[in-house]
Scaffold this active site. Structure first.
Site, PDB file in Angstrom:
ATOM      1  N   ASP A  39       1.703  -8.848 -12.370  1.00 54.36           N
ATOM      2  CA  ASP A  39       0.644  -7.852 -12.182  1.00 54.36           C
ATOM      3  C   ASP A  39       1.243  -6.595 -11.564  1.00 54.36           C
ATOM      4  OD1 ASP A  39       0.982  -8.812  -9.484  1.00 54.36           O
ATOM      5  OD2 ASP A  39      -0.462 -10.382  -9.998  1.00 54.36           O
ATOM      6  N   ASP A  41       0.773  -3.449  -8.863  1.00 57.22           N
ATOM      7  CA  ASP A  41       0.049  -2.970  -7.691  1.00 57.22           C
ATOM      8  C   ASP A  41       0.363  -1.493  -7.508  1.00 57.22           C
ATOM      9  OD1 ASP A  41      -1.011  -5.511  -6.980  1.00 57.22           O
ATOM     10  OD2 ASP A  41       0.955  -6.062  -6.187  1.00 57.22           O
ATOM     11  N   ASP A 117       7.264  -8.207   3.151  1.00 53.44           N
ATOM     12  CA  ASP A 117       8.035  -9.346   3.648  1.00 53.44           C
ATOM     13  C   ASP A 117       9.549  -9.226   3.473  1.00 53.44           C
ATOM     14  OD1 ASP A 117       7.657  -9.631   0.909  1.00 53.44           O
ATOM     15  OD2 ASP A 117       6.806 -11.649   1.010  1.00 53.44           O
TER      16      ASP A 117
END
Ligand code: ATP
Ligand code: MG
Length: 420
Positions: A39, A41, A117
């Site tokens: 996907d 973003d 992260d």
């Protein structure tokens, strides 16, 4: 239109309206690796309340946290195209299980990158001119195939323990070496993964096990001491561990999560598997499939000599492809012949559907019409007719009814006789 084209459109629209808009995170990493992102973003300085004039169809469930899902036209597969548009943001502490942050604050792109992260997940790209915006050294780490926490690994894992499991998934998936400090911190804190919600853990396991590199994922789970806190039942299997890894490796490239998970859990019994599925809050569909696969993992080894009435019901089960894959993996791992798997595949190819799974010759209504009362003998009679039908001894209703009459007059102990 593809999702990528739609994600490009969204950026273009935001640009024209005077905002900064970039692709962010996983999709940047995947684009750089030449992979197709799951996907896209978009990160932007536009705030959720500024989006309505630009995008008519939106899902604003996450707007409170700066995230709006923009809905586009239908894609080539008929599904609605969607792109997540998120305002550059930092977030406050997550509740211990980690579902939602206490607060978010809109910020600069650089701060947004630094809350992410791992360095390889922390890049932006401007897709209109292919400019990479890399505040965290993600490009160098991606080239060197290193997984490295952004900032201080101990602090970052302490903020959100799910990142320890994400480290395993990312390292396995992209074949990365783990930076020593990141590795040490992750191992030291592994037991704390327990605090994370089952749903978030399960979502990482789904992605890890469905990926072709799943065997490395399973090995890393153990190396990181994550088996004990996540799947303690597997901590007891001792010497079966090596076999488990080889099973997981022997599955094909493209496999479903339930199949992969069944291979991981194959040395446990069905009840234990169901308990694990409940604990991880898997869907009922997933739980049923994983448990069925584990339960039936050996049931086709004698396929060549099985009676049709035993074999066919398994062959017409919706999980048969996964079950055959599991048998194949088991045979490959144990050095056994594949004859039973090939036999089943041949039967499936060559036997018409209405032979494998014929319309029942006799139904409960037929028994009622014979004057019988519904009761526990019903099922025994119907099962007997079904068996005869699958064996080819009963082809039509009249033959089935004849069998019923015989069975009843043979005075099977508990069978009541139909009234003539
Ligand atoms: P995938 O392709 O499997 O979806 P992904 O990297 O896109 O991988 P997502 O879970 O979709 O992973 O998250 C999107 C991005 O959000 C990540 O690339 C990362 O920048 C950031 N992110 C996700 N989860 C966390 C987390 N727990 N802590 C910090 N940043 C995170
Ligand atoms: Mg993603």
């Amino acid at each position: 239109m593809t999702e990528r084209e739609f994600a490009l459109d969204v950026v273009r629209k935001l640009h024209r309206a005077g905002f900064t808009a970039l692709w962010a995170g996983g999709c940047v990493r995947d684009e750089l690796l030449g992979l197709v992102p799951a996907d896209y973003d978009v990160a932007t300085n536009a705030e959720p309340k500024q989006l309505p004039p630009l995008f008519k169809r939106r899902n604003e469930i996450g707007a409170h946290f700066g995230v709006v899902q923009v809905i586009g036209p239908r894609g080539d597969d008929g599904e609605w195209l969607t792109v997540e548009v998120a305002t550059f943001r930092i977030d406050g502490p997550y509740d211990p299980s980690g579902r939602t942050p206490d607060w978010v604050k809109f910020c600069s792109p650089e701060e947004d990158a630094k809350r992410r992260d791992f360095t390889i997940n922390g890049m932006f790209i401007d897709p209109l001119n292919n400019d990479l915006i890399d505040y965290v050294g993600g490009r160098a780490d991606l080239d060197a195939k290193i997984l490295r926490a952004i900032g201080n690994p101990t602090e970052r894992f302490a903020e959100d323990k799910l990142r320890i499991l994400r480290a395993v998934r990312m390292a396995a998936r992209f074949d990365l070496t783990i930076d020593p400090e990141t590795l040490a911190a992750a191992k030291r804190m592994a037991a704390e993964i327990r605090i994370v919600s089952a749903e978030r853990i399960a979502e990482e396991l789904r992605k890890m096990f469905a990926h072709p590199n799943r065997a490395r994922g399973v090995r890393l789970l153990r190396e990181f001491d994550l088996i004990e806190p996540i799947l303690p039942e597997l901590a007891q299997i001792g010497t079966l561990w090596d076999h488990t890894i080889r099973m997981v490796e022997a599955l094909g490239q493209v496999v479903s999560f339930p199949l992969a998970f069944a291979a991981v859990l194959h040395s446990l019994d069905k009840e234990t598997v169901e308990a694990i599925a409940d604990r991880l809050r898997l869907s009922t569909v997933e739980k049923t499939r994983v448990a069925w696969l584990v339960e039936k993992q050996h049931c086709l080894v004698d396929a060549q000599t099985m009676r049709a009435s035993k074999l066919y019901p398994i062959l017409v089960h919706s999980g048969i492809d996964e079950l055959l894959s599991l048998h194949r993996a088991d045979a490959l791992t144990s050095g056994k012949s594949l004859a039973h798997v090939e036999f089943c595949e041949k039967v499936l190819r060559e036997t018409p559907r209405d032979v494998l799974n014929p319309v029942p010759a006799v139904t409960g209504d037929d028994l009622i019409a014979l004057g019988m009362k519904p009761g526990k003998d019903f099922k025994r009679l119907l099962d007997a007719v079904r068996e005869a039908q699958l064996e080819g001894r009963v082809k039509e209703k009249e033959q089935g009814l004849e069998l019923v009459r015989q069975l009843c007059s043979a005075a099977l102990p508990a069978l009541e006789k139909p009234s003539e």
